[in-house]
Motif scaffolding. Sequence first.
Motif, short mmCIF file in Angstrom:
data_model
loop_
_atom_site.label_atom_id
_atom_site.label_comp_id
_atom_site.label_asym_id
_atom_site.label_seq_id
_atom_site.Cartn_x
_atom_site.Cartn_y
_atom_site.Cartn_z
N PRO A 75 -37.73 0.30 1.75
CA PRO A 75 -36.74 0.77 2.69
C PRO A 75 -37.09 2.12 3.30
N SER A 76 -37.91 2.89 2.63
CA SER A 76 -38.33 4.17 3.18
C SER A 76 -39.70 4.50 2.64
N SER A 77 -40.43 5.32 3.36
CA SER A 77 -41.78 5.65 2.95
C SER A 77 -41.78 6.45 1.66
N PRO A 78 -42.66 6.16 0.69
CA PRO A 78 -42.74 6.97 -0.52
C PRO A 78 -43.07 8.41 -0.16
N SER A 79 -42.54 9.33 -0.96
CA SER A 79 -42.72 10.74 -0.67
C SER A 79 -43.81 11.35 -1.54
N SER A 80 -44.53 12.30 -0.99
CA SER A 80 -45.52 13.09 -1.71
C SER A 80 -46.46 12.25 -2.54
N PRO A 81 -47.22 11.35 -1.93
CA PRO A 81 -48.12 10.52 -2.72
C PRO A 81 -49.15 11.37 -3.46
N ALA A 82 -49.41 10.98 -4.69
CA ALA A 82 -50.35 11.74 -5.51
C ALA A 82 -51.77 11.32 -5.19
N ARG B 139 -31.43 6.08 -2.43
CA ARG B 139 -31.97 5.99 -1.08
C ARG B 139 -32.14 7.39 -0.51
N GLN B 140 -33.16 7.53 0.35
CA GLN B 140 -33.41 8.84 0.95
C GLN B 140 -32.27 9.28 1.87
N ARG B 141 -31.56 8.34 2.48
CA ARG B 141 -30.46 8.72 3.36
C ARG B 141 -29.35 9.44 2.60
N THR B 142 -29.28 9.26 1.30
CA THR B 142 -28.23 9.88 0.50
C THR B 142 -28.43 11.38 0.35
N ARG B 143 -29.57 11.89 0.81
CA ARG B 143 -29.77 13.35 0.83
C ARG B 143 -28.69 14.04 1.65
N PHE B 144 -28.18 13.36 2.68
CA PHE B 144 -27.12 13.94 3.51
C PHE B 144 -25.85 14.14 2.68
N LEU B 145 -25.55 13.19 1.81
CA LEU B 145 -24.41 13.32 0.91
C LEU B 145 -24.61 14.49 -0.06
N VAL B 146 -25.82 14.65 -0.56
CA VAL B 146 -26.14 15.76 -1.46
C VAL B 146 -25.97 17.09 -0.73
N ASP B 147 -26.47 17.18 0.50
CA ASP B 147 -26.34 18.42 1.27
C ASP B 147 -24.88 18.84 1.39
N ALA B 148 -24.02 17.87 1.74
CA ALA B 148 -22.61 18.17 1.93
C ALA B 148 -21.94 18.56 0.62
N ALA B 149 -22.27 17.84 -0.46
CA ALA B 149 -21.66 18.13 -1.75
C ALA B 149 -22.08 19.49 -2.28
N ALA B 150 -23.36 19.84 -2.12
CA ALA B 150 -23.84 21.14 -2.59
C ALA B 150 -23.20 22.28 -1.81
N GLU B 151 -23.02 22.08 -0.51
CA GLU B 151 -22.38 23.12 0.29
C GLU B 151 -20.94 23.34 -0.15
N LEU B 152 -20.23 22.26 -0.45
CA LEU B 152 -18.84 22.39 -0.88
C LEU B 152 -18.75 22.98 -2.28
N ALA B 153 -19.68 22.61 -3.18
CA ALA B 153 -19.65 23.16 -4.53
C ALA B 153 -19.87 24.67 -4.47
N GLY B 154 -20.99 25.06 -3.92
CA GLY B 154 -21.21 26.42 -3.48
C GLY B 154 -21.32 27.53 -4.50
N ARG B 155 -20.89 27.33 -5.73
CA ARG B 155 -20.83 28.46 -6.66
C ARG B 155 -20.96 27.95 -8.09
N PRO B 156 -21.49 28.78 -8.99
CA PRO B 156 -21.48 28.43 -10.40
C PRO B 156 -20.05 28.27 -10.89
N GLY B 157 -19.85 27.31 -11.76
CA GLY B 157 -18.51 27.07 -12.30
C GLY B 157 -17.72 26.02 -11.55
N GLY C 230 -27.72 8.89 -11.62
CA GLY C 230 -27.33 10.30 -11.70
C GLY C 230 -28.08 11.17 -10.71
N ALA C 231 -28.76 10.54 -9.75
CA ALA C 231 -29.60 11.29 -8.82
C ALA C 231 -28.80 12.30 -8.01
#
Length: 280
Positions: free
Chosen positions: A5-12, A95-113, A124-125
Amino acid sequence: MPSSPSSPSSPATPSSPAGTPSGDVLARTVATLRGAGCVFAEEEARLLLDAAPASADLERLVGRRVDGEPLEVVLGWAEFCGLRVRVEAGVFVPRQRTRFLVDAAAELAGRPGAVVVDLCCGTGAIGAAVAARVPGIELSCADVDPAAVRCARLNVGPDARVYEGDLYDALPDALRGRVDVLVVNAPYVPTDEIAMMPPEARDHEPRHALDGGGDGVEVHRRVAAGAPAWLAPGGTLLIETSEEQAPLTARAMKDHGLVPRVSTNDEMYSTIVTGTRAGR
């Protein structure tokens, strides 16, 4: 066999199994994968060569891929948001498209605790990626699938908690009313459309991780219905969905008192709906 579904990233860089020149091995492996229908044959071949200490191992891994197993399952890991995420057979592959969900969640979390819950967590990705972006969050993950829970426990680390159960039934009561960010990648493929999915997903990933019901948002409605009891005042529910289903997902949130907003990232082909609980 379908393409990835998406190109593999950082091939070794490939090693040379059993002393055979890596260039020849690479060429043969690329040809085999390309003949089986892999669009990203060269990238996949490099990853498989790197994973195979000997020729027999390479033959076995390539055979599994040609038979249709997802590349990530063959390798035992997926690259996601800069992390190497453990993946087992029969578990939903991030899926790589889920990075957008991570970006939004991290911005909202925003702080330790900040209290973050990754519901329907799969491997758990998402939770692991948010925790990597925002160190010090209080992370909990939950999934109904024992195999997914096993992977998640390996991926999120010892500071997170991973629970097994159906949606909110898995979570401890101590989280009620405390969750700042509730991030969810629940299934949203309509039942009748699963037959049209690539065989890699359709044949190798669990049905419950794909099937969103008749209109694709049955699980989203259940998540939205329970969210207000678990969110802290001002907390936010985030759900990955599709452009087609987004209005229905937003309606489900609104029906349960959350303030919805639809966001789309065209580059990642990703759509999310956020719903905020009134409060602080």
